[in-house]
Structures are given as structure tokens and as C-alpha cells.
Write an enzyme that holds these catalytic residues in place. Structure first.
Site: not given
Length: 376
Positions: A194, A271, A221, A146, A340, A92-96
């Protein structure tokens, strides 16, 4: 990267395909365990590979940028070498993470200035340096930088943010063309749709992303607090526009039911931290419903944790033993539960694929949604 679409379910939009990367093949639909810091929390790589057996895992640019840092990763030869993992990785780019640091960051056209959640140090992410960072990490699939909008989100803000995300996408693409691969294998770049929960914005964004001509596309998003029906509605709008011959990744989703419903809408990759996060709190997902292993009802239940489970721990240990570990606050309890849950998520997407190929996905999905909604 190559994507081979094998079959689309005749009664839904569910798809079975194969993604080929330099680190191996990925059979879709697929769930990617989250290994934020180069580790799937509580699970060693041997257990991850031998028991959970995922085709691909996810790591995070923001967290790896802060720790261990790019100098260490480059000297190690990239994340695959650093963590001793020879299968595909997506970053992931780090946007979240920037979205989640709302009190610690400032966004402008150039990029995002933010405070580290570790020591308060100041950093600045731009589309360009995030591409450089992901080159250094060396994942097989890397994401565009993003802005992930919150929920609820004002229409005008969502619109401005979406257009800025598109401009950032163009900058990512332009900069990537100047950056050679570092470790002798190729990386696939994935832009992100987005537009919050507004159908017209989602359509605009999906069209922009489709026209970018990338080898794979993502939807961001969502799974940020909106009702599930809103998530499904936005996903349906977007999958009608994104190219059928490219993989589609719905970021950060979600519950087992969310995953099955979105597979039915044409999503290929997922994910979520939920399997491991919920596991550490004693919540176990199964095909028959959710178990809170801390409940007293399991105190003398000596049946296997999950006699349908795919991992060794499912039949090696009893519910009573696992409950005891949680009651005693033993670390092993969280590890067993994590293995599990991850195994269940991987099984769920593989079983979905099997039913897509068999032609009975829709009926199986509808039955599973009812079963998994139970509290055991």
C-alpha cells in the site's frame, strides 16, 4: 506454489512465467476474470472454460462470507466443488470492499466493523478471521487483509494506514501458521503493498512486503481514481523492489491499455470487473478500438462482432444482431458482450506473453496502445 520465470523482455520489464498450483498451471502475464460470488456474471462455467478459457479466476471473500456463508461452502467442500470449477482460484480478502463501504464501516487497529450492504447486519473482520474465512473458501491463492486507501488521500492518513496494513500482515501470517488446509491442497498467501500515490511510502511498503518472504506479492490501492500516470509511477517504484523470482499481482487493473503498460513495468497478474461491467452497457473492447454496440451505425452492419476474436460468439453473431439484442433489452446481448470482452482480455495477456517470448513485446505494445485508444 511454484513460479518459473521464463524470460524478461530486453527493452522493458515485461516478464513471461509459469505459476504452478495444485489446480493447474497459470501462464503469465495473465488476466483473471472476476467471479465475485462464485460466478463470472452472465457466463456459465462451460462457456467460461470453453470460450474464454482462463487459467485462473477470482472470487471475493467479503461477498462469499455474506452469501452463501461459510457453513454452506464448507459443507460443499470449498468453492471449487461448490461452483464446479477445477482450475485455480484467487480470493481477494475483502479489503477493497471494506474501502468501498466508507459510509458503512469503522476501522480500528483490531479490524473493521461494517454493515452488510444486503440487510444492514453488523459484522467484524479481523486479519485472523479473514484468514479463517479464506481457508474455508479454499482458493489456491489468498490475500492478506489490508486497508485500501482512497484517492486523493492525505499523506499522514496514507502513512498511518500503510503501517496498520503491515501490522495486519504480520497477524495474518502468524494466524495462518496455526490453520491447517481444509480440502487436501495447499494455498499460497499473498501480501499487499500500500502507500497511496506517495513514492516514499510505496518504497517502504514494498520493502516490508518483500521482507515478509511470501511466495507471491500484490500491489493494492491503485485504480481507485488516480490518473494513469500516477498508477504507472507507483507500479514502477514497487516493481523495482519486489523480488524478481516471485509473481506480482496488480489488483483491480484495469483498461486494456493499463494492462499492457503495467505488463511493461513487470506485472504478471491482473483482475478487473471492467470487461463484464462495460459489456453489460454495450461497450466492446477490440484490438482496433472500442465499440459502443448501441450506436445506430451498427444497425445494419452484418459483419462479425470481431473477426479477430478468440471466442465462438465473435464470429457466430453480427454487430447488427448484437445491437438488436441490446435495443430489445434481451439478456443474451449482455451475455454475448461479456464473453467477447473476457475473451479479448485473456487474448491480450496471452498475446503479450507471446511477444515477450518472441522478443518484440515493446514494439507490439506501443502499436496496440495506439490502436486500442480509438473509438470505432
Amino acid at each position: 506454489m511454484k513460479f518459473d520465470l521464463k524470460l524478461t523482455d530486453p527493452k522493458s520489464k515485461a516478464r513471461a512465467g509459469i505459476i504452478t498450483t495444485d489446480h493447474g498451471t497459470i501462464e503469465t502475464p495473465i488476466f483473471m476474470p472476476v467471479g465475485t460470488l462464485g460466478t463470472v456474471k452472465g457466463v456459465h462455467q462451460t462457456e467460461l472454460k470453453e470460450q474464454v478459457n482462463p487459467d485462473i479466476i477470482l472470487a471475493n471473500t467479503y461477498h462469499l462470507f455474506l452469501r452463501p456463508g461459510m457453513d454452506i461452502l464448507e459443507r460443499a467442500g470449498g468453492l471449487h466443488q461448490f461452483m464446479n470449477w477445477d482450475r485455480p482460484i484467487l480470493t481477494d480478502s475483502g479489503g477493497y470492499q471494506v474501502y468501498s463501504l466508507s459510509g458503512r464501516r469503522k476501522i480500528n487497529e483490531e479490524g473493521v466493523k461494517f454493515k452488510s450492504h444486503i440487510d444492514g447486519s453488523m459484522h467484524f473482520f479481523t486479519p485472523e478471521n479473514v484468514m479463517e474465512t479464506q481457508r474455508t473458501i479454499g482458493a489456491d491463492i489468498i490475500m492478506a487483509f489490508d486497508e485500501c486507501t482512497p484517492y486523493p488521500c492525505d499523506y499522514n492518513y496514507a502513512k498511518r494506514s500503510m503501517h496498520m496494513t503491515h501490522r495486519w500482515l504480520d497477524r495474518c501470517i502468524n494466524h495462518l501458521e496455526k490453520l491447517p488446509y481444509k480440502y487436501g491442497f495447499e494455498q499460497t498467501f499473498m501480501p499487499i503493498v500500500q502507500g497511496s500515490t506517495y513514492k516514499d511510502l510505496r518504497r517502504q511498503s514494498a520493502e516490508y512486503i518483500a521482507n515478509a518472504g511470501a511466495q507471491a506479492n500484490a500491489i493494492g490501492g491503485l485504480s481507485v481514481g488516480e490518473p494513469a500516470d500516477e498508477m504507472y509511477a507507483m507500479t514502477e517504484v514497487v516493481t523495482e523492489i519486489l523480488p524478481e523470482d516471485k509473481p506480482r499481482y496488480l489488483m483491480g487493473v484495469g483498461t486494456p491499455i493499463n494492462i499492457l503498460e503495467n505488463i511493461a513495468l513487470g506485472i504478471d497478474m491482473f483482475d478487473c470487473v471492467m470487461p463484464t461491467r462495460n459489456a453489460r452497457n454495450g461497450m466492446l473492447f477490440t484490438a482496433h478500438g472500442t465499440i459502443n454496440i448501441k450506436n445506430k451505425k451498427w444497425e445494419d452492419d452484418f459483419s462479425p462482432i470481431d473477426d479477430m476474436g478468440i471466442t465462438g460468439v465473435d464470429t457466430m453473431y453480427s454487430k447488427a444482431y448484437l445491437r438488436h439484442l441490446f435495443a430489445a433489452k434481451e439478456m443474451l446481448g449482455k451475455q454475448i458482450a461479456s464473453i467477447h470482452n473476457l475473451g479479448f482480455y485473456v487474448w491480450l495477456t496471452r498475446e503479450a506473453r507471446r511477444h515477450i517470448l518472441a522478443g518484440d513485446f515493446r514494439a507490439w505494445k506501443d502499436k496496440m496502445v495506439v490502436q486500442m485508444d480509438k473509438r470505432l
